[in-house]
Design an enzyme around this catalytic site. Structure first.
Site, PDB file in Angstrom:
ATOM      1  N   HIS A  11       0.845  -1.318   0.002  1.00 17.03           N
ATOM      2  CA  HIS A  11      -0.140   0.012  -0.084  1.00 17.03           C
ATOM      3  C   HIS A  11       1.028   1.417   0.052  1.00 17.03           C
ATOM      4  CE1 HIS A  11      -3.131  -2.746   2.335  1.00 17.03           C
ATOM      5  NE2 HIS A  11      -3.763  -2.348   1.287  1.00 17.03           N
ATOM      6  N   GLN A  35     -18.415  -5.545  -0.752  1.00 13.59           N
ATOM      7  CA  GLN A  35     -17.895  -6.247  -1.576  1.00 13.59           C
ATOM      8  C   GLN A  35     -17.481  -7.725  -1.043  1.00 13.59           C
ATOM      9  OE1 GLN A  35     -14.534  -3.179  -1.690  1.00 13.59           O
ATOM     10  NE2 GLN A  35     -13.293  -4.826  -1.837  1.00 13.59           N
ATOM     11  N   SER A 161      -3.002  -7.644   3.226  1.00 14.63           N
ATOM     12  CA  SER A 161      -3.438  -7.539   4.428  1.00 14.63           C
ATOM     13  C   SER A 161      -3.992  -8.922   5.093  1.00 14.63           C
ATOM     14  CB  SER A 161      -4.746  -6.639   4.505  1.00 14.63           C
ATOM     15  OG  SER A 161      -4.393  -5.348   4.040  1.00 14.63           O
TER      16      SER A 161
HETATM   17  P1  AMP Z   1      -6.952  -3.195  -0.432  1.00 16.77           P
HETATM   18  O1  AMP Z   1      -6.633  -2.285   0.975  1.00 16.77           O
HETATM   19  O2  AMP Z   1      -6.347  -4.613  -0.267  1.00 16.77           O
HETATM   20  O3  AMP Z   1      -8.170  -3.031  -0.893  1.00 16.77           O
HETATM   21  O4  AMP Z   1      -6.013  -2.543  -1.317  1.00 16.77           O
HETATM   22  C1  AMP Z   1      -5.858  -1.107  -1.614  1.00 16.77           C
HETATM   23  C2  AMP Z   1      -4.983  -0.942  -2.618  1.00 16.77           C
HETATM   24  O5  AMP Z   1      -3.571  -1.511  -2.588  1.00 16.77           O
HETATM   25  C3  AMP Z   1      -5.535  -1.878  -3.912  1.00 16.77           C
HETATM   26  O6  AMP Z   1      -5.389  -1.093  -5.336  1.00 16.77           O
HETATM   27  C4  AMP Z   1      -4.586  -2.789  -4.010  1.00 16.77           C
HETATM   28  O7  AMP Z   1      -4.678  -3.391  -5.338  1.00 16.77           O
HETATM   29  C5  AMP Z   1      -3.183  -2.346  -3.639  1.00 16.77           C
HETATM   30  N1  AMP Z   1      -2.415  -3.471  -3.267  1.00 16.77           N
HETATM   31  C6  AMP Z   1      -2.524  -4.268  -2.336  1.00 16.77           C
HETATM   32  N2  AMP Z   1      -1.476  -5.091  -1.938  1.00 16.77           N
HETATM   33  C7  AMP Z   1      -0.411  -4.920  -3.005  1.00 16.77           C
HETATM   34  C8  AMP Z   1       0.859  -5.096  -2.900  1.00 16.77           C
HETATM   35  N3  AMP Z   1       1.293  -6.163  -2.628  1.00 16.77           N
HETATM   36  N4  AMP Z   1       1.380  -4.556  -4.059  1.00 16.77           N
HETATM   37  C9  AMP Z   1       1.031  -3.317  -4.479  1.00 16.77           C
HETATM   38  N5  AMP Z   1      -0.160  -2.877  -4.511  1.00 16.77           N
HETATM   39  C10 AMP Z   1      -1.076  -3.434  -3.356  1.00 16.77           C
END
Ligand code: AMP
Length: 253
Positions: A11, A35, A161
């Site tokens: 993130h 979701q 996460s």
């Molecule tokens: P989330 O909190 O899982 O909804 O993720 C928020 C944003 O962070 C989304 O655009 C994800 O694709 C991105 N993201 C999550 N994990 C990674 C990672 N390992 N590398 C790069 N971006 C990530």
């Protein structure tokens, strides 16, 4: 930059890129209930908000948007239905019924509130990126999308996460998903995909992972491909469960 919190270096890589390229960076943290198709998954989603705030501050994020559920989903509001077509019928759409409707709902709302010029998304959620791209196209918005490569642990496991939920033994085998993706990538000129696909299914199931899918698809449309198609830009995608933690990952071929 929309997130569900429980922030990690993946993130933060997005936040830092956003901070470098913009005057003002807004990060949202909202564990979006619409979701989640599995209420247990939603209930177990980690919420270390104090740690998150510290990480955002250190990364130079200007604003944290931390709405309540009632703010994003007022009680009397009928949910908007989005026409996401084929994209919500395959892969994550097939295994997580209604997931992308929920993603479209919350992203649409966040964009209306925050009105950003640039939106930063992780390639880790490849199908989600295409769904949001389609949403922006339908809205005829001139918002610019930035896809950021997946940040990985040293052994290749994509940062997520959900990795926090893995036991030590589960963590030790979780990088197999990435190893399978790399083998799909490296064998593209040597073997037919169904053979590599079966090898990967076997490797994962031998270690006790339950695989939802191992597929290759057109990287622009996500049309599922039966075999390697060298004249198309391709992406390999895997979803598998370790215990009750479901992980997804992908690599471009
Ligand atoms: P989330 O909190 O899982 O909804 O993720 C928020 C944003 O962070 C989304 O655009 C994800 O694709 C991105 N993201 C999550 N994990 C990674 C990672 N390992 N590398 C790069 N971006 C990530």
């Amino acid at each position: 930059m929309p997130t569900m919190g429980a922030l990690h270096e993946g993130h933060i890589a997005l936040i830092k890129k956003c901070v470098r390229e913009n005057e003002l960076t807004v990060c949202s943290i909202f564990v979006n209930p619409t979701q989640f198709n599995d209420s247990e998954d939603l209930a177990k989603y980690p919420k270390p908000i104090e740690e998150d705030i510290k990480m955002l501050t250190q990364a130079g994020c200007s604003v944290l948007f931390l709405p309540s559920i009632e703010e994003m989903y007022p009680k009397n509001e009928a949910p908007t239905k989005y026409n996401l077509g084929f994209l919500e019928t395959i892969l994550e759409g097939e295994y997580r019924n209604g997931h992308f409707q929920g993603v479209a709902q919350i992203i649409d709302k966040l964009l209306q509130v925050i009105k950003p010029h640039n939106l930063y998304l992780g390639q880790k959620d490849y199908q989600q990126c295409l769904v949001i791209k389609e949403l922006i196209h339908q809205k005829k918005s001139d918002l610019k999308l930035h896809l950021v490569p997946t940040l990985r642990e040293e052994d290749g496991l994509a940062m997520s996460s959900r990795n926090r939920r893995l036991t030590e033994a589960q963590r030790a085998i979780s990088s197999l998903i990435y190893q399978c993706l790399i083998s799909i990538q490296s064998k593209q000129t040597l073997q037919h995909f169904p053979i590599v696909q079966k090898e990967c299914f076997d490797i994962l199931s031998k270690k006790g992972l339950t695989t939802d899918y191992i597929e290759i698809a057109d990287a622009d449309t996500l049309e599922i491909l039966k075999d390697y198609t060298p004249d198309r830009k391709m992406v390999a995608l895997i979803a598998a469960k370790i215990g009750d933690t479901r992980l997804i990952d992908n690599v471009l071929l």
